[in-house]
Design an enzyme around this catalytic site. Sequence first.
Site, PDB file in Angstrom:
ATOM      1  N   ASP A 130      -0.284  12.059  -0.878  1.00  0.00           N
ATOM      2  CA  ASP A 130      -1.388  12.944  -0.517  1.00  0.00           C
ATOM      3  C   ASP A 130      -2.564  12.123   0.011  1.00  0.00           C
ATOM      4  O   ASP A 130      -2.486  10.888   0.098  1.00  0.00           O
ATOM      5  CB  ASP A 130      -1.785  13.831  -1.714  1.00  0.00           C
ATOM      6  CG  ASP A 130      -2.176  13.017  -2.943  1.00  0.00           C
ATOM      7  OD1 ASP A 130      -2.666  11.879  -2.793  1.00  0.00           O
ATOM      8  OD2 ASP A 130      -1.996  13.522  -4.072  1.00  0.00           O
TER       9      ASP A 130
ATOM     10  N   GLU B  83     -18.377   5.600  -2.883  1.00  0.00           N
ATOM     11  CA  GLU B  83     -17.255   6.544  -2.847  1.00  0.00           C
ATOM     12  C   GLU B  83     -17.426   7.606  -3.930  1.00  0.00           C
ATOM     13  O   GLU B  83     -17.282   8.795  -3.689  1.00  0.00           O
ATOM     14  CB  GLU B  83     -15.966   5.753  -3.089  1.00  0.00           C
ATOM     15  CG  GLU B  83     -14.718   6.575  -3.226  1.00  0.00           C
ATOM     16  CD  GLU B  83     -13.517   5.687  -3.588  1.00  0.00           C
ATOM     17  OE1 GLU B  83     -12.717   5.439  -2.696  1.00  0.00           O
ATOM     18  OE2 GLU B  83     -13.408   5.243  -4.740  1.00  0.00           O
TER      19      GLU B  83
ATOM     20  N   TRP C  98       0.827  -1.200   0.000  1.00  0.00           N
ATOM     21  CA  TRP C  98       0.000   0.000   0.000  1.00  0.00           C
ATOM     22  C   TRP C  98       0.861   1.249   0.000  1.00  0.00           C
ATOM     23  O   TRP C  98       2.056   1.186   0.257  1.00  0.00           O
ATOM     24  CB  TRP C  98      -0.947  -0.025   1.210  1.00  0.00           C
ATOM     25  CG  TRP C  98      -2.177   0.789   0.953  1.00  0.00           C
ATOM     26  CD1 TRP C  98      -2.462   2.019   1.467  1.00  0.00           C
ATOM     27  CD2 TRP C  98      -3.276   0.443   0.101  1.00  0.00           C
ATOM     28  NE1 TRP C  98      -3.666   2.466   0.972  1.00  0.00           N
ATOM     29  CE2 TRP C  98      -4.179   1.528   0.135  1.00  0.00           C
ATOM     30  CE3 TRP C  98      -3.567  -0.653  -0.704  1.00  0.00           C
ATOM     31  CZ2 TRP C  98      -5.370   1.534  -0.597  1.00  0.00           C
ATOM     32  CZ3 TRP C  98      -4.755  -0.654  -1.425  1.00  0.00           C
ATOM     33  CH2 TRP C  98      -5.639   0.425  -1.368  1.00  0.00           C
TER      34      TRP C  98
ATOM     35  N   GLU D  96      -3.551   9.138  -1.776  1.00  0.00           N
ATOM     36  CA  GLU D  96      -2.537   8.081  -1.813  1.00  0.00           C
ATOM     37  C   GLU D  96      -1.749   8.121  -3.119  1.00  0.00           C
ATOM     38  O   GLU D  96      -1.451   7.094  -3.714  1.00  0.00           O
ATOM     39  CB  GLU D  96      -3.196   6.714  -1.572  1.00  0.00           C
ATOM     40  CG  GLU D  96      -4.351   6.844  -0.585  1.00  0.00           C
ATOM     41  CD  GLU D  96      -4.743   5.588   0.157  1.00  0.00           C
ATOM     42  OE1 GLU D  96      -5.334   4.724  -0.470  1.00  0.00           O
ATOM     43  OE2 GLU D  96      -4.448   5.503   1.362  1.00  0.00           O
TER      44      GLU D  96
HETATM   45  C1  BGC Z   1      -8.776   7.257  -1.139  1.00  0.00           C
HETATM   46  C2  BGC Z   1      -8.334   7.610   0.249  1.00  0.00           C
HETATM   47  C3  BGC Z   1      -9.143   6.833   1.274  1.00  0.00           C
HETATM   48  C4  BGC Z   1      -9.136   5.336   0.960  1.00  0.00           C
HETATM   49  C5  BGC Z   1     -10.104   4.569   1.846  1.00  0.00           C
HETATM   50  C6  BGC Z   1      -8.676   5.766  -1.305  1.00  0.00           C
HETATM   51  O1  BGC Z   1      -9.063   5.434  -2.585  1.00  0.00           O
HETATM   52  O2  BGC Z   1      -7.973   7.913  -2.093  1.00  0.00           O
HETATM   53  O3  BGC Z   1      -8.523   8.983   0.470  1.00  0.00           O
HETATM   54  O4  BGC Z   1      -8.637   7.065   2.550  1.00  0.00           O
HETATM   55  O5  BGC Z   1      -9.517   5.142  -0.365  1.00  0.00           O
HETATM   56  O6  BGC Z   1     -11.389   5.087   1.768  1.00  0.00           O
END
Ligand code: BGC
Length: 384
Positions: free
Chosen positions: A191, A338, A139, A194
């Site tokens: 950031d 999301e 990760w 990620e």
């Molecule tokens: C997002 C992160 C988030 C993670 C878990 C990722 O795809 O970019 O901001 O913390 O998913 O939700």
Amino acid sequence: MTDLLISPQLGQPGPPAGGSPVATRLDRAALRELAHHSREVLQAGQAETGALIASPAFTVYRYCWLRDGAFCAHALDRIGQSGQAVAFFRWVGRTLAGQEAKAESALTRFATGEKLSAADFLNTRFTLEGTEETGEEEWWNFQLDGYGTWLWAFGEHLRRAPNEKLREELRPAVELTVRYLSAFWRLPNYDCWEENVDDVHPATLAAIYGGLVAAGKKQANALRRFVRANGLLEGSLVKSLGREDVDASLLGAGVPYGLFPPRGKIMLKTLDRIAKELVAPDGGVYRYRKDVYFGGGEWLLLTAWLGWYYTQAGQREKALDCLHWVARQARPNGDMPEQVTNYLLAPEHRQPWEEKWGLSASPLLWSHAMYLVLYTNLFGEGRL
Ligand code: BGC
């Protein structure tokens, strides 16, 4: 997750092809129903350990992120579920106790001038038991913003419900986090999406600032000076130092972290850029223009975040528009994903991601949390 009777207004498909989007408003009962469902999703998503899973139905999100978890805990505080918030903060306390040796080693080696690798830093996410993950995939773990965000959320918790015992119990975790952030904040790191490990991100610095201020640390002002000197383009915040584009996570620099006053020049200019460049025709908010993740859709949590900002800037109607937009994206059972595919920025990238990881995450606890934050901002905090 309980299946609830959700009004037929929910789970509507995307915009009509070719036409301008119809911005239907839901009634208050439907909005309330979604708030109740959001509470249930946050309840069902909390493990015995107190960890809050990012998304139960999306394999790579079956972990607890400090960033997502902290916003969920904050939402729980706002809806009178402070016991759940406390359980999360205690999980953070235990998790960080388990990371102490690693953090101390990084701090000592860094102080003696050693160059550290990404693996030497603390993770951005942990298993629900609070251990480092041993997933198949590596990760993008070196991210600092979540460490600021949990401090900020814990500060907000104590502001609402002062509790000396809890403050004492978590003092070691708070102090470790403060020392960690104070030492490393200038380093490039991933950031909050990620990505971009080689850059320094004003949105990350804002979260760290918010955390240090919550912990009563005056050196936080150094971060503000640094961002003012390095993170602006024509008076508006940029996504990363040296870049010219904007990122919706910069909303955090105003609300809630207060790196700059939400109604001051810098934030109003940044807000204006976000509203002009990152809002889709139907009102949903993108992360940034070049986003390709799952095709680069509009994010529910960011649209709620924009609404949160509007409530702090005295623009209630716009905030309501954001709330209604988020509500309209809920699935028929009330689950909030999301992101949605109404107006993808990079449609050709959707399928490759779906082939890799399956359909994009839903329900995402952070989406539900931000809906609740905006909902309570508009209609009042307290038990739902
Ligand atoms: C997002 C992160 C988030 C993670 C878990 C990722 O795809 O970019 O901001 O913390 O998913 O939700």
